[in-house]
Design an enzyme around this catalytic site. Structure first.
Site, PDB file in Angstrom:
ATOM      1  N   PHE A 195       0.859  -1.185   0.000  1.00 60.01           N
ATOM      2  CA  PHE A 195       0.000   0.000   0.000  1.00 60.01           C
ATOM      3  C   PHE A 195       0.893   1.231   0.000  1.00 60.01           C
ATOM      4  O   PHE A 195       1.767   1.383   0.857  1.00 60.01           O
ATOM      5  CB  PHE A 195      -0.911   0.028   1.231  1.00 60.01           C
ATOM      6  CG  PHE A 195      -1.809   1.243   1.266  1.00 60.01           C
ATOM      7  CD1 PHE A 195      -3.027   1.234   0.605  1.00 60.01           C
ATOM      8  CD2 PHE A 195      -1.422   2.389   1.934  1.00 60.01           C
ATOM      9  CE1 PHE A 195      -3.854   2.345   0.623  1.00 60.01           C
ATOM     10  CE2 PHE A 195      -2.233   3.507   1.960  1.00 60.01           C
ATOM     11  CZ  PHE A 195      -3.456   3.485   1.296  1.00 60.01           C
ATOM     12  N   ASP A 226       9.662   2.043   1.003  1.00 59.29           N
ATOM     13  CA  ASP A 226       8.589   2.838   1.598  1.00 59.29           C
ATOM     14  C   ASP A 226       8.592   2.577   3.099  1.00 59.29           C
ATOM     15  O   ASP A 226       8.117   1.552   3.569  1.00 59.29           O
ATOM     16  CB  ASP A 226       7.256   2.438   0.975  1.00 59.29           C
ATOM     17  CG  ASP A 226       6.086   3.270   1.479  1.00 59.29           C
ATOM     18  OD1 ASP A 226       6.176   3.804   2.608  1.00 59.29           O
ATOM     19  OD2 ASP A 226       5.075   3.367   0.767  1.00 59.29           O
ATOM     20  N   LYS A 239       3.857   9.706   8.220  1.00 57.30           N
ATOM     21  CA  LYS A 239       3.226   9.216   9.448  1.00 57.30           C
ATOM     22  C   LYS A 239       3.901   9.725  10.722  1.00 57.30           C
ATOM     23  O   LYS A 239       3.677  10.848  11.118  1.00 57.30           O
ATOM     24  CB  LYS A 239       3.114   7.690   9.405  1.00 57.30           C
ATOM     25  CG  LYS A 239       2.073   7.213   8.388  1.00 57.30           C
ATOM     26  CD  LYS A 239       1.675   5.789   8.594  1.00 57.30           C
ATOM     27  CE  LYS A 239       0.648   5.321   7.570  1.00 57.30           C
ATOM     28  NZ  LYS A 239      -0.701   5.872   7.798  1.00 57.30           N
TER      29      LYS A 239
END
Length: 396
Positions: free
Chosen positions: A137, A222, A251
């Site tokens: 994702f 990522d 994040k």
């Protein structure tokens, strides 16, 4: 557990005013402190999701509040016609934390934007092919969505940009077969977060590094969910010793203040040049000051060690009931496999018991609590966990 509307009618107001992209909210939260939050009805919860791995310092941490307040009272926004000291210092700090030599940073406002920047950067190699893992994702904007494998997310918006090949995560042979001398980049998560905290086999990242190098492709990792101390290291790829060409972050980077970063190392740092990319808000002084405060606090308070200890405690407690067939992850990124498809009922039962957790599949759960989670919090959850599972099974 339904949303308590109360006198303010938050549920109805939300439905009337906001686009229905997330469905009805489970709760309306009004304040937080540390790893705890309170809803509009005054009910307290232990937050074991942390804004989906975002709130590294928990809620209302004094260091973060002070940094944002001071910077906003000094210099808030200047656009990227100009530089600011927090922006420069943060870029230098991140390159130092990566410890991989020279590099360049492009700041964004989110993880998806960091992925978009990196996706464009790969095009500057003169190639267009990207190899990505199934289950990965990377975001929901059009470029990032092209790199995200979930069919339900992709199908309504196809055709998507890019020449992308998806291969099974953790399968070195499949990865090697897919990468050619026309491949621009190999994109992987060191641990797949949205897939349910899926950890690859030992040696997988090292193999990906070799395959990318042999074909002249970039290795892009990522670390949006795994980075910034969550797994007990600044970056999860440090555990493998692999040196990537590109790293994307967001994040937990600023503990809840919006920021992302695309970091390109070595020669890759020079691929984007004036006019190739831009942002109005990315790298603004307030976001950068927030990120610096998070990094300093993680260091000063030993929060990576705390993440490792609390994560071990959680995994031990989670495995005690027979309904749990396994756990995955490192530090405070924890995947939970149940023996049946009652994850949704487990989330509801946990909420009733005063704990916020997350479902990533019918029988799969995820925890990503703040790095400030205390031993008291982990013990409380461990004590409640058997009853949560029993209630979930009754309701399924």
């Amino acid at each position: 557990m339904s949303e308590p509307t109360g006198a303010a009618g938050y549920g109805e107001r939300y439905a009337a005013a906001l686009m229905n992209t997330f469905g009805p909210p489970k709760l309306t939260l009004v304040r937080g402190e540390g790893a705890h939050v309170w809803d509009a009805a005054g009910t307290e919860y232990v937050d074991l999701l942390g804004g989906i791995a975002v709130n590294a310092l928990g809620h209302a941490h004094p260091a973060l509040v002070a940094a944002v307040s001071e910077q906003l009272g000094t210099l808030g926004h200047i656009s990227n016609f100009f530089a600011s000291e927090p922006q420069i210092e943060l870029a230098e700090t991140l390159l130092g934390l990566l410890g991989h030599g020279d590099g360049k940073v492009f700041f964004t406002n989110s993880g998806t934007e960091a992925v978009e920047a990196a996706f464009k950067l790969t095009r500057r190699t003169g190639r267009t092919h990207v190899v990505v893992a199934q289950g990965g994702f990377h975001g929901r904007t059009m470029g990032a969505l092209a790199l995200t494998s979930k069919e339900a997310y992709r199908a309504p918006f196809e055709p998507l940009p890019g020449h992308v090949t998806f291969v099974p995560y953790g399968d070195t042979e499949a990865l090697s077969a897919a990468v050619t001398d026309r491949t621009a980049a190999v994109l992987l998560e060191p641990i797949q977060g949205e897939a349910g905290v899926v950890v690859p086999p030992d040696g997988y990242l090292a193999a990906a590094r070799r395959v990318a190098t042999d074909n002249g492709a970039l290795l892009w990792l990522d670390e949006i969910q795994t980075g910034m101390g969550r797994t007990g290291h600044w970056f999860e790829h440090h555990r493998s010793g692999v040196v990537p060409d590109v790293v994307t972050l967001a994040k937990g980077l600023a503990g809840g203040f919006p920021i992302g970063a695309c970091i390109a190392l070595g020669e890759a740092g020079d691929l984007l040049q004036p006019g190739n990319h831009g942002t109005t808000f990315g790298g603004n002084p307030v976001a950068c000051a927030a990120a610096l405060a998070v990094i300093r606090t993680i260091t000063a308070d030993g929060l990576m060690d705390n993440a490792a200890k609390r994560g071990d405690e959680l995994r031990d407690a989670l495995l005690a009931p027979a309904q749990v067939t396994g756990t995955t992850g490192h530090g405070l990124l924890v995947g939970i496999q149940l023996d049946g498809e009652y994850a949704a009922d487990t989330v509801t039962a946990a909420q009733h018991a005063g704990f916020i957790i997350n479902m990533t599949g019918p029988s799969r759960l995820r925890l990503a609590p703040p790095l400030v989670l205390t031993e008291e919090d982990t013990r409380a959850f461990g004590a409640a966990w058997p009853d949560i599972l029993a209630r979930a099974q009754e309701g399924s």
